[in-house]
Design a protein around this motif. Sequence first.
Motif, PDB file in Angstrom:
ATOM      1  N   THR A  82       5.049  12.590   4.359  1.00 39.00           N
ATOM      2  CA  THR A  82       5.632  11.931   3.184  1.00 39.00           C
ATOM      3  C   THR A  82       5.953  12.982   2.126  1.00 39.00           C
ATOM      4  O   THR A  82       5.306  14.033   2.053  1.00 39.00           O
ATOM      5  CB  THR A  82       4.626  10.892   2.630  1.00 39.00           C
ATOM      6  OG1 THR A  82       4.423   9.888   3.617  1.00 39.00           O
ATOM      7  CG2 THR A  82       5.098  10.254   1.334  1.00 39.00           C
ATOM      8  N   LEU A  95       3.089  -6.747  10.364  1.00 34.48           N
ATOM      9  CA  LEU A  95       2.351  -5.607   9.836  1.00 34.48           C
ATOM     10  C   LEU A  95       0.916  -6.079   9.602  1.00 34.48           C
ATOM     11  O   LEU A  95       0.699  -7.054   8.891  1.00 34.48           O
ATOM     12  CB  LEU A  95       2.974  -5.112   8.519  1.00 34.48           C
ATOM     13  CG  LEU A  95       2.330  -3.857   7.935  1.00 34.48           C
ATOM     14  CD1 LEU A  95       3.398  -2.880   7.449  1.00 34.48           C
ATOM     15  CD2 LEU A  95       1.395  -4.178   6.789  1.00 34.48           C
ATOM     16  N   MET A 114       1.336  -9.553   7.501  1.00 27.63           N
ATOM     17  CA  MET A 114       2.568 -10.247   7.160  1.00 27.63           C
ATOM     18  C   MET A 114       3.592 -10.071   8.267  1.00 27.63           C
ATOM     19  O   MET A 114       3.429  -9.236   9.147  1.00 27.63           O
ATOM     20  CB  MET A 114       3.114  -9.814   5.797  1.00 27.63           C
ATOM     21  CG  MET A 114       3.110  -8.372   5.472  1.00 27.63           C
ATOM     22  SD  MET A 114       3.558  -8.217   3.705  1.00 27.63           S
ATOM     23  CE  MET A 114       3.473  -6.467   3.496  1.00 27.63           C
ATOM     24  N   ASN A 149       0.863  -1.181   0.000  1.00 27.55           N
ATOM     25  CA  ASN A 149       0.000   0.000   0.000  1.00 27.55           C
ATOM     26  C   ASN A 149       0.892   1.221   0.000  1.00 27.55           C
ATOM     27  O   ASN A 149       1.666   1.435   0.943  1.00 27.55           O
ATOM     28  CB  ASN A 149      -0.892   0.020   1.256  1.00 27.55           C
ATOM     29  CG  ASN A 149      -2.206  -0.708   1.039  1.00 27.55           C
ATOM     30  OD1 ASN A 149      -2.611  -0.960  -0.093  1.00 27.55           O
ATOM     31  ND2 ASN A 149      -2.881  -1.035   2.120  1.00 27.55           N
ATOM     32  N   PHE A 150       0.809   1.984  -1.066  1.00 26.38           N
ATOM     33  CA  PHE A 150       1.570   3.233  -1.182  1.00 26.38           C
ATOM     34  C   PHE A 150       0.845   3.996  -2.282  1.00 26.38           C
ATOM     35  O   PHE A 150       1.209   3.947  -3.449  1.00 26.38           O
ATOM     36  CB  PHE A 150       3.031   2.927  -1.553  1.00 26.38           C
ATOM     37  CG  PHE A 150       4.019   4.040  -1.283  1.00 26.38           C
ATOM     38  CD1 PHE A 150       3.616   5.324  -0.929  1.00 26.38           C
ATOM     39  CD2 PHE A 150       5.390   3.795  -1.372  1.00 26.38           C
ATOM     40  CE1 PHE A 150       4.545   6.327  -0.667  1.00 26.38           C
ATOM     41  CE2 PHE A 150       6.326   4.789  -1.114  1.00 26.38           C
ATOM     42  CZ  PHE A 150       5.900   6.058  -0.764  1.00 26.38           C
ATOM     43  N   TRP A 153      12.270  -6.171   9.479  1.00 23.89           N
ATOM     44  CA  TRP A 153      12.624  -4.790   9.151  1.00 23.89           C
ATOM     45  C   TRP A 153      14.001  -4.461   9.702  1.00 23.89           C
ATOM     46  O   TRP A 153      14.397  -4.986  10.739  1.00 23.89           O
ATOM     47  CB  TRP A 153      11.625  -3.810   9.785  1.00 23.89           C
ATOM     48  CG  TRP A 153      10.183  -3.992   9.422  1.00 23.89           C
ATOM     49  CD1 TRP A 153       9.192  -4.511  10.220  1.00 23.89           C
ATOM     50  CD2 TRP A 153       9.546  -3.630   8.189  1.00 23.89           C
ATOM     51  NE1 TRP A 153       7.992  -4.493   9.550  1.00 23.89           N
ATOM     52  CE2 TRP A 153       8.173  -3.963   8.308  1.00 23.89           C
ATOM     53  CE3 TRP A 153      10.001  -3.067   6.994  1.00 23.89           C
ATOM     54  CZ2 TRP A 153       7.255  -3.747   7.280  1.00 23.89           C
ATOM     55  CZ3 TRP A 153       9.082  -2.849   5.980  1.00 23.89           C
ATOM     56  CH2 TRP A 153       7.736  -3.188   6.131  1.00 23.89           C
ATOM     57  N   GLN A 155       9.051   0.880  -3.021  1.00 27.40           N
ATOM     58  CA  GLN A 155       7.632   0.563  -2.771  1.00 27.40           C
ATOM     59  C   GLN A 155       7.333   0.356  -1.291  1.00 27.40           C
ATOM     60  O   GLN A 155       6.184   0.430  -0.869  1.00 27.40           O
ATOM     61  CB  GLN A 155       7.190  -0.661  -3.590  1.00 27.40           C
ATOM     62  CG  GLN A 155       7.933  -1.954  -3.323  1.00 27.40           C
ATOM     63  CD  GLN A 155       9.145  -2.161  -4.222  1.00 27.40           C
ATOM     64  OE1 GLN A 155       9.817  -1.203  -4.604  1.00 27.40           O
ATOM     65  NE2 GLN A 155       9.434  -3.409  -4.548  1.00 27.40           N
ATOM     66  N   ASN A 156       8.369   0.098  -0.495  1.00 26.89           N
ATOM     67  CA  ASN A 156       8.182  -0.059   0.948  1.00 26.89           C
ATOM     68  C   ASN A 156       8.455   1.235   1.729  1.00 26.89           C
ATOM     69  O   ASN A 156       8.435   1.224   2.958  1.00 26.89           O
ATOM     70  CB  ASN A 156       9.065  -1.182   1.487  1.00 26.89           C
ATOM     71  CG  ASN A 156       8.626  -2.543   0.990  1.00 26.89           C
ATOM     72  OD1 ASN A 156       9.140  -3.028  -0.013  1.00 26.89           O
ATOM     73  ND2 ASN A 156       7.675  -3.153   1.644  1.00 26.89           N
ATOM     74  N   GLY A 195      -1.410  -0.834   9.619  1.00 25.56           N
ATOM     75  CA  GLY A 195      -0.343  -0.436   8.697  1.00 25.56           C
ATOM     76  C   GLY A 195      -0.363   1.016   8.284  1.00 25.56           C
ATOM     77  O   GLY A 195       0.695   1.612   8.078  1.00 25.56           O
ATOM     78  N   PHE A 196      -1.548   1.600   8.190  1.00 31.08           N
ATOM     79  CA  PHE A 196      -1.602   2.965   7.640  1.00 31.08           C
ATOM     80  C   PHE A 196      -0.927   4.003   8.529  1.00 31.08           C
ATOM     81  O   PHE A 196      -0.632   5.103   8.074  1.00 31.08           O
ATOM     82  CB  PHE A 196      -3.049   3.364   7.286  1.00 31.08           C
ATOM     83  CG  PHE A 196      -3.985   3.607   8.436  1.00 31.08           C
ATOM     84  CD1 PHE A 196      -4.030   4.847   9.060  1.00 31.08           C
ATOM     85  CD2 PHE A 196      -4.861   2.610   8.870  1.00 31.08           C
ATOM     86  CE1 PHE A 196      -4.914   5.089  10.106  1.00 31.08           C
ATOM     87  CE2 PHE A 196      -5.752   2.846   9.917  1.00 31.08           C
ATOM     88  CZ  PHE A 196      -5.777   4.081  10.532  1.00 31.08           C
ATOM     89  N   CYS A 221      -2.868  -5.068   8.374  1.00 36.56           N
ATOM     90  CA  CYS A 221      -3.565  -4.053   7.606  1.00 36.56           C
ATOM     91  C   CYS A 221      -5.052  -4.055   7.916  1.00 36.56           C
ATOM     92  O   CYS A 221      -5.619  -5.077   8.288  1.00 36.56           O
ATOM     93  CB  CYS A 221      -3.321  -4.280   6.125  1.00 36.56           C
ATOM     94  SG  CYS A 221      -3.682  -2.802   5.203  1.00 36.56           S
ATOM     95  N   GLU A 251       0.561   6.867  -3.288  1.00 41.92           N
ATOM     96  CA  GLU A 251       1.256   7.825  -4.148  1.00 41.92           C
ATOM     97  C   GLU A 251       1.669   7.173  -5.466  1.00 41.92           C
ATOM     98  O   GLU A 251       1.890   7.849  -6.467  1.00 41.92           O
ATOM     99  CB  GLU A 251       2.515   8.359  -3.439  1.00 41.92           C
ATOM    100  CG  GLU A 251       2.237   9.358  -2.331  1.00 41.92           C
ATOM    101  CD  GLU A 251       1.946   8.711  -0.975  1.00 41.92           C
ATOM    102  OE1 GLU A 251       1.546   7.518  -0.934  1.00 41.92           O
ATOM    103  OE2 GLU A 251       2.109   9.405   0.047  1.00 41.92           O
TER     104      GLU A 251
HETATM  105  N1  LIG Z   1       2.981   7.696   2.251  1.00 45.14           N
HETATM  106  C1  LIG Z   1       2.274   6.588   2.437  1.00 45.14           C
HETATM  107  N2  LIG Z   1       2.565   5.789   3.479  1.00 45.14           N
HETATM  108  C2  LIG Z   1       1.852   4.657   3.671  1.00 45.14           C
HETATM  109  C3  LIG Z   1       0.768   4.312   2.818  1.00 45.14           C
HETATM  110  C4  LIG Z   1       0.490   5.186   1.731  1.00 45.14           C
HETATM  111  O1  LIG Z   1      -0.426   4.966   0.921  1.00 45.14           O
HETATM  112  N3  LIG Z   1       1.263   6.301   1.567  1.00 45.14           N
HETATM  113  N4  LIG Z   1       0.037   3.167   3.087  1.00 45.14           N
HETATM  114  C5  LIG Z   1       0.052   2.660   4.475  1.00 45.14           C
HETATM  115  C6  LIG Z   1      -0.594   1.358   4.610  1.00 45.14           C
HETATM  116  S1  LIG Z   1      -2.285   1.328   4.535  1.00 45.14           S
HETATM  117  C7  LIG Z   1       0.118   0.219   4.869  1.00 45.14           C
HETATM  118  S2  LIG Z   1      -0.684  -1.258   5.164  1.00 45.14           S
HETATM  119  C8  LIG Z   1       1.602   0.228   4.886  1.00 45.14           C
HETATM  120  C9  LIG Z   1       2.134  -0.830   3.927  1.00 45.14           C
HETATM  121  O2  LIG Z   1       3.528  -0.956   4.046  1.00 45.14           O
HETATM  122  P1  LIG Z   1       4.310  -1.988   3.111  1.00 45.14           P
HETATM  123  O3  LIG Z   1       3.885  -1.711   1.703  1.00 45.14           O
HETATM  124  O4  LIG Z   1       5.749  -1.755   3.330  1.00 45.14           O
HETATM  125  O5  LIG Z   1       3.883  -3.346   3.524  1.00 45.14           O
HETATM  126  O6  LIG Z   1       2.146   1.487   4.511  1.00 45.14           O
HETATM  127  C10 LIG Z   1       1.462   2.613   5.043  1.00 45.14           C
HETATM  128  N5  LIG Z   1       2.196   3.829   4.727  1.00 45.14           N
END
Ligand SMILES: Nc1nc2c(c(=O)[nH]1)N[C@H]1C(S)=C(S)[C@@H](COP(=O)(O)O)O[C@H]1N2
Length: 306
Positions: free
Chosen positions: A163, A126, A134, A71-72, A138, A210-211, A224-225, A128, A74
């Motif tokens: 961010t 983590l 998962m 989840n990212f 880290w 992506q992480n 996670g968010f 969600c 952006e």
């Molecule tokens: N800037 C940013 N950070 C974010 C997100 C995002 O969309 N944008 N998603 C969040 C959510 S909902 C989750 S579950 C985790 C996912 O982290 P991962 O992709 O490393 O597992 O990042 C979080 N951090």
Amino acid sequence: MPRNHHPHPSEVTPESVYLNRRAFIKRASVAGIGGALIAGGVVAKQRNAPRVEGTFDDELTPWETVTGYNNFYEFGTGKGDPKKNAQDFKTDPWAIEVTGEVSEKRTFSLEELIDGLTIEERIYRLRCVEGWSMVVPWNGFMLKDLIERLGPTEDANFVEFTTLMDRRQMPGQNSPILPWPYVEALRMDEAMHPLTIMVTGVYGKTLPPQNGAPIRLMVPWKYGFKSGKSIVKIRFTKRQPRTTWNEAIPREYGFYANVNPEVDHPRWSQATERRLGEFFRRDTLMFNGYEEVASLYEGMDLTRYY
Ligand SMILES: Nc1nc2c(c(=O)[nH]1)N[C@H]1C(S)=C(S)[C@@H](COP(=O)(O)O)O[C@H]1N2
Ligand SMILES: [Mo]
């Protein structure tokens, strides 16, 4: 999917090499609460990892899943989008502004900011909101150590993480799916808890874009968010900051976002979860299994402060 666009794990620079190149890590041995130290690019053995109830014996989620199911927003809202769209994301050089209720407001390079902080490995779950989880090794350092270095004032009750905002590099920011930039925040005692880490790597390698490269938050007892990615600003505040998901959909996403099987998300139960790679659902544990944080919320109604 054009597979050749994705680097094979072995092509990713081991985090130790990367960190040496950026020359900001002092390799001291870790004692006490700290976990295993990453040395020479070898992922520390699980038995050296800190004992974390509920996750310690759990099997690690494979690298491909950790770095391919993200989840990212952006970089797109699909779970495969961040890996596809973030590969050219520029993370070096990287600057972080420190501001608000802090003795010295200034912008640091990432290297300056974390110079000398001890990078260790922590195996954390983590979890969600959408019901998957998962278990991830880290690499990072305690946020507490960074905060102590920065010297927040007496009035700092919260710390906020922003961010990067960059519509050119982050195509998702061109659509109003969320109020940009992405902002998350913690109460100061949550931020100072030794379980809260800033992450710069995963599986002993440099954190893939992506992480949340080059630096992201990880709060293992929260959904996670709360773990904001690719952080460019740290602000200490007196009042509780506005946070992105809470602002977007307040009824569904609270400020605290503690993993809590008893508090359902309006659209789905939070009582069980599916560990990625497993078939059967598991019971979700209070605070994601990190019961040692319970004292932070003593006397609070967690159905109200969700
Ligand atoms: N800037 C940013 N950070 C974010 C997100 C995002 O969309 N944008 N998603 C969040 C959510 S909902 C989750 S579950 C985790 C996912 O982290 P991962 O992709 O490393 O597992 O990042 C979080 N951090
Ligand atoms: Mo999430």
